[in-house]
Structure formats: structure tokens, C-alpha cells
Enzyme design. Sequence first.
Site, PDB file in Angstrom:
ATOM      1  N   HIS A   1       0.299 -11.629   1.960  1.00  0.00           N
ATOM      2  CA  HIS A   1      -0.730 -10.859   1.249  1.00  0.00           C
ATOM      3  C   HIS A   1      -1.501 -11.717   0.233  1.00  0.00           C
ATOM      4  CE1 HIS A   1      -1.593  -6.422   0.046  1.00  0.00           C
ATOM      5  NE2 HIS A   1      -2.657  -7.157  -0.112  1.00  0.00           N
TER       6      HIS A   1
ATOM      7  N   TYR B   1       0.835  -1.214   0.000  1.00  0.00           N
ATOM      8  CA  TYR B   1       0.000   0.000   0.000  1.00  0.00           C
ATOM      9  C   TYR B   1       0.870   1.264   0.000  1.00  0.00           C
ATOM     10  CZ  TYR B   1      -3.792  -3.175   1.460  1.00  0.00           C
ATOM     11  OH  TYR B   1      -4.705  -4.201   1.564  1.00  0.00           O
TER      12      TYR B   1
ATOM     13  N   LYS C   1     -12.625   0.752   4.474  1.00  0.00           N
ATOM     14  CA  LYS C   1     -11.743   1.917   4.334  1.00  0.00           C
ATOM     15  C   LYS C   1     -12.613   3.167   4.216  1.00  0.00           C
ATOM     16  CE  LYS C   1     -10.066   5.209   1.519  1.00  0.00           C
ATOM     17  NZ  LYS C   1     -10.851   6.082   0.610  1.00  0.00           N
ATOM     18  N   SER C   2     -12.332   4.146   5.053  1.00  0.00           N
ATOM     19  CA  SER C   2     -12.852   5.486   4.805  1.00  0.00           C
ATOM     20  C   SER C   2     -11.849   6.489   5.328  1.00  0.00           C
ATOM     21  CB  SER C   2     -14.215   5.709   5.474  1.00  0.00           C
ATOM     22  OG  SER C   2     -14.647   7.011   5.120  1.00  0.00           O
TER      23      SER C   2
ATOM     24  N   ASN D   1     -19.272   3.837  10.329  1.00  0.00           N
ATOM     25  CA  ASN D   1     -18.866   2.448  10.068  1.00  0.00           C
ATOM     26  C   ASN D   1     -18.532   1.687  11.352  1.00  0.00           C
ATOM     27  OD1 ASN D   1     -19.168   3.058   7.374  1.00  0.00           O
ATOM     28  ND2 ASN D   1     -16.979   3.117   6.901  1.00  0.00           N
TER      29      ASN D   1
ATOM     30  N   LEU E   1     -17.588  -3.358   1.880  1.00  0.00           N
ATOM     31  CA  LEU E   1     -18.713  -2.581   1.348  1.00  0.00           C
ATOM     32  C   LEU E   1     -18.872  -2.811  -0.156  1.00  0.00           C
ATOM     33  CD1 LEU E   1     -17.920   0.756   3.247  1.00  0.00           C
ATOM     34  CD2 LEU E   1     -19.668  -0.941   3.836  1.00  0.00           C
TER      35      LEU E   1
ATOM     36  N   ARG F   1     -17.916   9.187   7.937  1.00  0.00           N
ATOM     37  CA  ARG F   1     -18.173   7.801   7.515  1.00  0.00           C
ATOM     38  C   ARG F   1     -17.398   6.818   8.407  1.00  0.00           C
ATOM     39  NH1 ARG F   1     -18.548  10.523   2.612  1.00  0.00           N
ATOM     40  NH2 ARG F   1     -16.391  10.210   1.924  1.00  0.00           N
TER      41      ARG F   1
HETATM   42  N1  LIG Z   1      -5.841  -8.445   1.448  1.00  0.00           N
HETATM   43  C1  LIG Z   1      -6.151  -7.965   0.267  1.00  0.00           C
HETATM   44  O1  LIG Z   1      -5.782  -8.513  -0.768  1.00  0.00           O
HETATM   45  C2  LIG Z   1      -6.960  -6.708   0.196  1.00  0.00           C
HETATM   46  C3  LIG Z   1      -7.533  -6.311  -1.028  1.00  0.00           C
HETATM   47  C4  LIG Z   1      -8.298  -5.134  -1.033  1.00  0.00           C
HETATM   48  C5  LIG Z   1      -8.483  -4.421   0.138  1.00  0.00           C
HETATM   49  N2  LIG Z   1      -7.884  -4.820   1.312  1.00  0.00           N
HETATM   50  C6  LIG Z   1      -8.069  -4.073   2.583  1.00  0.00           C
HETATM   51  O2  LIG Z   1      -9.452  -3.940   2.820  1.00  0.00           O
HETATM   52  C7  LIG Z   1      -9.763  -2.554   3.003  1.00  0.00           C
HETATM   53  C8  LIG Z   1     -11.183  -2.262   2.580  1.00  0.00           C
HETATM   54  O3  LIG Z   1     -11.428  -2.655   1.245  1.00  0.00           O
HETATM   55  P1  LIG Z   1     -11.647  -1.601   0.056  1.00  0.00           P
HETATM   56  O4  LIG Z   1     -10.993  -0.326   0.389  1.00  0.00           O
HETATM   57  O5  LIG Z   1     -11.269  -2.309  -1.173  1.00  0.00           O
HETATM   58  O6  LIG Z   1     -13.226  -1.443  -0.030  1.00  0.00           O
HETATM   59  P2  LIG Z   1     -14.437  -1.005   0.934  1.00  0.00           P
HETATM   60  O7  LIG Z   1     -13.957  -0.775   2.317  1.00  0.00           O
HETATM   61  O8  LIG Z   1     -15.516  -2.000   0.686  1.00  0.00           O
HETATM   62  O9  LIG Z   1     -14.906   0.351   0.267  1.00  0.00           O
HETATM   63  C9  LIG Z   1     -14.183   1.533   0.392  1.00  0.00           C
HETATM   64  C10 LIG Z   1     -14.926   2.629  -0.374  1.00  0.00           C
HETATM   65  O10 LIG Z   1     -16.196   2.871   0.254  1.00  0.00           O
HETATM   66  C11 LIG Z   1     -16.294   4.245   0.635  1.00  0.00           C
HETATM   67  N3  LIG Z   1     -16.996   4.268   1.936  1.00  0.00           N
HETATM   68  C12 LIG Z   1     -16.498   3.911   3.143  1.00  0.00           C
HETATM   69  N4  LIG Z   1     -17.426   4.038   4.105  1.00  0.00           N
HETATM   70  C13 LIG Z   1     -18.546   4.485   3.492  1.00  0.00           C
HETATM   71  C14 LIG Z   1     -19.854   4.819   3.963  1.00  0.00           C
HETATM   72  N5  LIG Z   1     -20.163   4.710   5.255  1.00  0.00           N
HETATM   73  N6  LIG Z   1     -20.761   5.258   3.051  1.00  0.00           N
HETATM   74  C15 LIG Z   1     -20.446   5.363   1.738  1.00  0.00           C
HETATM   75  N7  LIG Z   1     -19.239   5.072   1.244  1.00  0.00           N
HETATM   76  C16 LIG Z   1     -18.279   4.630   2.113  1.00  0.00           C
HETATM   77  C17 LIG Z   1     -14.876   4.767   0.726  1.00  0.00           C
HETATM   78  O11 LIG Z   1     -14.807   6.131   0.423  1.00  0.00           O
HETATM   79  P3  LIG Z   1     -14.374   7.285   1.510  1.00  0.00           P
HETATM   80  O12 LIG Z   1     -12.951   7.036   1.900  1.00  0.00           O
HETATM   81  O13 LIG Z   1     -14.551   8.544   0.732  1.00  0.00           O
HETATM   82  O14 LIG Z   1     -15.338   7.181   2.653  1.00  0.00           O
HETATM   83  C18 LIG Z   1     -14.191   3.942  -0.367  1.00  0.00           C
HETATM   84  O15 LIG Z   1     -14.377   4.539  -1.625  1.00  0.00           O
HETATM   85  C19 LIG Z   1      -8.686  -1.843   2.166  1.00  0.00           C
HETATM   86  O16 LIG Z   1      -8.583  -0.483   2.493  1.00  0.00           O
HETATM   87  C20 LIG Z   1      -7.479  -2.661   2.545  1.00  0.00           C
HETATM   88  O17 LIG Z   1      -7.002  -2.275   3.827  1.00  0.00           O
HETATM   89  C21 LIG Z   1      -7.146  -5.961   1.343  1.00  0.00           C
END
Ligand SMILES: NC(=O)c1ccc[n+]([C@@H]2O[C@H](COP(=O)([O-])OP(=O)(O)OC[C@H]3O[C@@H](n4cnc5c(N)ncnc54)[C@H](OP(=O)(O)O)[C@@H]3O)[C@@H](O)[C@H]2O)c1
Length: 276
Positions: free
Chosen positions: A109, A51, A232-233, A242, A191, A238
Site C-alpha cells: 500500500h 479500507y 470511487k462511486s 464513469n 477525479l 455515476r
Molecule cells: N493507494 C492509495 O494510497 C490510495 C489512496 C486513495 C485512494 N485510493 C483508491 O482510489 C480510489 C479512488 O480515489 P478517491 O476515492 O480518493 O477519489 P476519486 O475517485 O477521485 O473521487 C471520489 C469522489 O468523487 C465522487 N464521484 C465519483 N464519480 C463522480 C461523478 N461521475 N460525478 C461527480 N462526482 C463523482 C464520489 O462520490 P459518490 O460516491 O457519491 O459518487 C466521491 O466523493 C479509492 O476509492 C481507493 O480505492 C488508493
Amino acid sequence: MNGIPAYTLNDGTTIPAIGLGTWPLDDTAAEQAVRSALGLGYRLVDTAANYRNETGVGRGIAGSGVPREEVVVTTKLPGRHHGYEETLASFEESRRRLGLEYVDLFLIHWPNPRVGRYVDSWKAMIRLREDGLVRSIGVSNFTPEHITRLEKETGVLPSVNQIELHPLFPQEELRGFHADQGIVTESWSPLGRGSDLLDDPAVARIAEAHGVTPAQVLLRWHVQLGALPVPKSADPGRQRANLDVFGFELDSDQLAAIAHRAPRRLGGDPERHEEF
Ligand SMILES: NC(=O)c1ccc[n+]([C@@H]2O[C@H](COP(=O)([O-])OP(=O)(O)OC[C@H]3O[C@@H](n4cnc5c(N)ncnc54)[C@H](OP(=O)(O)O)[C@@H]3O)[C@@H](O)[C@H]2O)c1
């Protein structure tokens, strides 16, 4: 742990039932997001060498005023560092960037099965845990076959498998395997990032019935599945919402209505995906 429920891992340590994701924040944004989240009560932060924000995450923790021992810090080994010595060196770099004496949870990872060195990395991670530099060790994007191989060759099961999990990809079979093995399921993209899950009419109706937001309904679905979401936010409002998912309960019809979607993986397939 600060009013947030916790899971006990198979190594006896505890981990909060929800955390903060930090991808794709850069160092500056990650520092702000982590400081804000810790101030709001988050106690689990998820990052990875890939990251490229471990420095910012470490600064956010240091600047938060929250005692280090209250925070569960997760980072992950990149594919380009698979191998025994490579893993030890990579961990040391992550630890230095984070500015920490120890890391709470260190994950592989991706398995990168074509490279075929994840067992060597696992042996190094066991050593890091024995040396007290890591509290808990786990994996990410591993299949039952990969996990079974780790156990066969080392006798040590991961404490956590962080996988793609959301109502478009509910992963019943893999969650069942984790439950049988005593492995905590952590949900990435909880999400459904990049999909239209947050705009789903069925989710909206359930949110309205509970007086909460669609995101809170989705996160509550994870909690009731016994999975640990890391949404992630970077937005404090938010982030706060969350975290606030422990004061209402979805009934069985609502749980079923949320998961009845055409299955759709948003990320890579662990058998083929190459992450370096
Ligand atoms: N191990 C792996 O291979 C892997 C792969 C992908 C991700 N990850 C981890 O998982 C975490 C989360 O996954 P992700 O970032 O892919 O997706 P996510 O958490 O499902 O979605 C994040 C998105 O949703 C928005 N969001 C967050 N809270 C919200 C709310 N209450 N209402 C509306 N929109 C909201 C965020 O924008 P804002 O920031 O503007 O709120 C962002 O655009 C990553 O950050 C990372 O740490 C791990």
C-alpha cells in the site's frame, strides 16, 4: 473483457483499463457498490486491508452473478504488516475476508521507507505469486528509487504502481519511469477527490463540447495518458457514467488545457508518509 479495453501487464496477465475504487465505503456500502458496478460492466475492483471493507467487497463479488474469473480483485498490504512472514499472514487474512481462493493483484500500500521492510514484503509477494495465490504483484505510492531497489534486490519489477494522479498532480516524470520499465500506472483519486477539479470551468467547456460530464472528461484524460483510473462511486448513475469513457477522444489542445493547473498533491508524500 466485456467491451472495456485492457492493459497487458509485464507478467502477461490482462487488466481492465478502468476500475472501481471502494474507499471509504464500509462493508455494507461496499457490497452494494461492488454488486452494482459489476452489474454495469466493471471488472476491476480496488480495495485494501486498511479500507476495512474486504468482507463487503467479497460479498459484492459473490452476489453479483459475474463469474469469479472475470473479475480482477486488487487488495493491498498495510504498513503494520511489512516483513516476510507478516506479509504472508496478512495476505491470508485478506484472502479470508474476501472469501476468495486467489487474489488477482496484491499491492504494497505504501513504502513506509522509515520502517525499511518493503523489500522483505516484496519477497513474500513473489512467493505468493509463485504459489498461485496471487496472479500479479505490484506496489502503490512507490518512487523510482523504491522500485529500483526492489528490482536490484529481487530481480522482479512490480506490474503496477498505483499512485496519486489527476490533473492537479500529473506526475509526468514518474509516468515516464513506469513506461520505460513496463509498469502500468494506476491512478488513485483520479477525479481529484476533495478538490474543485470537477467544477473547473475549462473541464466544463470540454465536457460540453463532447456532450459528456466533467467526470468523464477527467477519466478520459487518464485513459489517453495510458493510466488506469479507479474512480470511487457508490452511486449507480455515476458508476455507469464513469465507465462510459471509451466513445470519445480528447484532442491535444484539450489534453493540455486539462493538465495546466498549479501542481497540488492531495495525499501524502511517499518519502515521509507513514501508513500502518
Ligand atoms: N493507494 C492509495 O494510497 C490510495 C489512496 C486513495 C485512494 N485510493 C483508491 O482510489 C480510489 C479512488 O480515489 P478517491 O476515492 O480518493 O477519489 P476519486 O475517485 O477521485 O473521487 C471520489 C469522489 O468523487 C465522487 N464521484 C465519483 N464519480 C463522480 C461523478 N461521475 N460525478 C461527480 N462526482 C463523482 C464520489 O462520490 P459518490 O460516491 O457519491 O459518487 C466521491 O466523493 C479509492 O476509492 C481507493 O480505492 C488508493
